[in-house]
Design a protein around this motif. Structure first.
Motif, PDB file in Angstrom:
ATOM      1  N   ALA A  10     -13.000   8.980   9.215  1.00 44.73           N
ATOM      2  CA  ALA A  10     -12.149   8.384   8.177  1.00 44.73           C
ATOM      3  C   ALA A  10     -12.713   7.046   7.736  1.00 44.73           C
ATOM      4  CB  ALA A  10     -10.728   8.213   8.699  1.00 44.73           C
ATOM      5  N   SER A  11     -12.562   6.756   6.460  1.00 42.32           N
ATOM      6  CA  SER A  11     -13.018   5.484   5.914  1.00 42.32           C
ATOM      7  C   SER A  11     -12.145   5.097   4.730  1.00 42.32           C
ATOM      8  CB  SER A  11     -14.483   5.579   5.479  1.00 42.32           C
ATOM      9  OG  SER A  11     -14.632   6.541   4.456  1.00 42.32           O
ATOM     10  N   GLY A  12     -12.301   3.842   4.295  1.00 45.18           N
ATOM     11  CA  GLY A  12     -11.600   3.394   3.104  1.00 45.18           C
ATOM     12  C   GLY A  12     -10.444   2.455   3.343  1.00 45.18           C
ATOM     13  N   GLY A  13     -10.098   2.221   4.600  1.00 45.98           N
ATOM     14  CA  GLY A  13      -9.000   1.309   4.887  1.00 45.98           C
ATOM     15  C   GLY A  13      -9.357  -0.119   4.529  1.00 45.98           C
ATOM     16  N   GLY A  14      -8.353  -0.979   4.502  1.00 46.09           N
ATOM     17  CA  GLY A  14      -8.581  -2.375   4.191  1.00 46.09           C
ATOM     18  C   GLY A  14      -7.279  -3.101   3.980  1.00 46.09           C
ATOM     19  N   VAL A  15      -7.386  -4.298   3.440  1.00 42.27           N
ATOM     20  CA  VAL A  15      -6.211  -5.124   3.156  1.00 42.27           C
ATOM     21  C   VAL A  15      -5.976  -5.117   1.649  1.00 42.27           C
ATOM     22  CG1 VAL A  15      -5.184  -7.400   3.344  1.00 42.27           C
ATOM     23  CG2 VAL A  15      -6.715  -6.576   5.146  1.00 42.27           C
ATOM     24  N   VAL A  16      -4.773  -4.746   1.267  1.00 38.40           N
ATOM     25  CA  VAL A  16      -4.412  -4.711  -0.153  1.00 38.40           C
ATOM     26  C   VAL A  16      -3.065  -5.388  -0.322  1.00 38.40           C
ATOM     27  CG1 VAL A  16      -5.716  -2.604  -0.633  1.00 38.40           C
ATOM     28  CG2 VAL A  16      -3.329  -2.455   0.064  1.00 38.40           C
ATOM     29  N   GLN A  17      -2.722  -5.657  -1.566  1.00 40.05           N
ATOM     30  CA  GLN A  17      -1.414  -6.248  -1.857  1.00 40.05           C
ATOM     31  C   GLN A  17      -0.411  -5.158  -2.221  1.00 40.05           C
ATOM     32  OE1 GLN A  17      -2.161  -9.334  -4.835  1.00 40.05           O
ATOM     33  NE2 GLN A  17      -2.055 -10.834  -3.174  1.00 40.05           N
ATOM     34  N   ALA A  18       0.832  -5.450  -2.024  1.00 41.63           N
ATOM     35  CA  ALA A  18       1.888  -4.514  -2.395  1.00 41.63           C
ATOM     36  C   ALA A  18       1.747  -4.159  -3.875  1.00 41.63           C
ATOM     37  CB  ALA A  18       3.257  -5.117  -2.114  1.00 41.63           C
ATOM     38  N   GLY A  19       1.858  -2.868  -4.157  1.00 42.55           N
ATOM     39  CA  GLY A  19       1.709  -2.386  -5.522  1.00 42.55           C
ATOM     40  C   GLY A  19       0.316  -1.881  -5.848  1.00 42.55           C
ATOM     41  N   ASP A  20      -0.662  -2.232  -4.997  1.00 43.82           N
ATOM     42  CA  ASP A  20      -2.035  -1.796  -5.226  1.00 43.82           C
ATOM     43  C   ASP A  20      -2.218  -0.329  -4.837  1.00 43.82           C
ATOM     44  OD1 ASP A  20      -3.872  -4.847  -4.321  1.00 43.82           O
ATOM     45  OD2 ASP A  20      -2.725  -4.267  -6.122  1.00 43.82           O
ATOM     46  N   SER A  21      -3.404   0.178  -5.148  1.00 44.59           N
ATOM     47  CA  SER A  21      -3.802   1.528  -4.774  1.00 44.59           C
ATOM     48  C   SER A  21      -4.993   1.465  -3.822  1.00 44.59           C
ATOM     49  CB  SER A  21      -4.188   2.342  -6.009  1.00 44.59           C
ATOM     50  OG  SER A  21      -3.089   2.497  -6.880  1.00 44.59           O
ATOM     51  N   LEU A  22      -5.158   2.521  -3.054  1.00 49.52           N
ATOM     52  CA  LEU A  22      -6.273   2.614  -2.117  1.00 49.52           C
ATOM     53  C   LEU A  22      -6.583   4.082  -1.912  1.00 49.52           C
ATOM     54  CD1 LEU A  22      -7.952   0.554  -0.430  1.00 49.52           C
ATOM     55  CD2 LEU A  22      -6.448   1.087   1.492  1.00 49.52           C
TER      56      LEU A  22
END
Length: 118
Positions: free
Chosen positions: A5-17
């Motif tokens: 698995a890959s692609g995790g990270g820190v995002v802000q509320a409302g963002d997409s990942l």
């Protein structure tokens, strides 16, 4: 079988990942690929799965309409598109695979951390 698995990270509320799971070690015909998550202090939770053959999908009510699972047979990958992320989506996300005839997951990936901040 390996599920990476890959692609995790820190995002802000409302963002997409978008998370991706690279699957290897066998042919996945007649298998179901899925995504789960585990938030701190909580049990592992089913999110979505997809049949390898036909691409039939199923979602947990908590993510229906926000998350989309897909698979690419040529690349042997299973992706999870996550939109409108919320603070409560913070968790370690795991990809998984099971034989179609099995009720339980047969193989787990190592997990990728998603942190949603305000």
């Amino acid at each position: 079988v390996q599920l990476q698995a890959s692609g995790g990270g820190v995002v802000q509320a409302g963002d997409s990942l978008r998370l991706s799971c690279a699957a290897s070690g066998r042919t996945f015909t007649n298998h179901v690929m899925g995504w789960f998550r585990q938030a701190p202090g909580k049990e592992r939770e089913f999110l979505a799965d997809i049949t390898w053959n036909l691409g039939t999908t199923k979602y947990a009510d908590s993510v229906k309409g926000r998350f989309t699972i897909s698979r690419d047979k040529a690349k042997n990958t299973v992706d999870l598109q996550m939109n409108t992320l919320q603070l409560e989506d913070t968790a370690v996300y795991y990809c998984a695979a099971r034989r179609s005839a099995s009720r339980d997951v047969n193989w787990w990936g190592q997990g990728t951390l998603v942190t949603v901040s305000s």
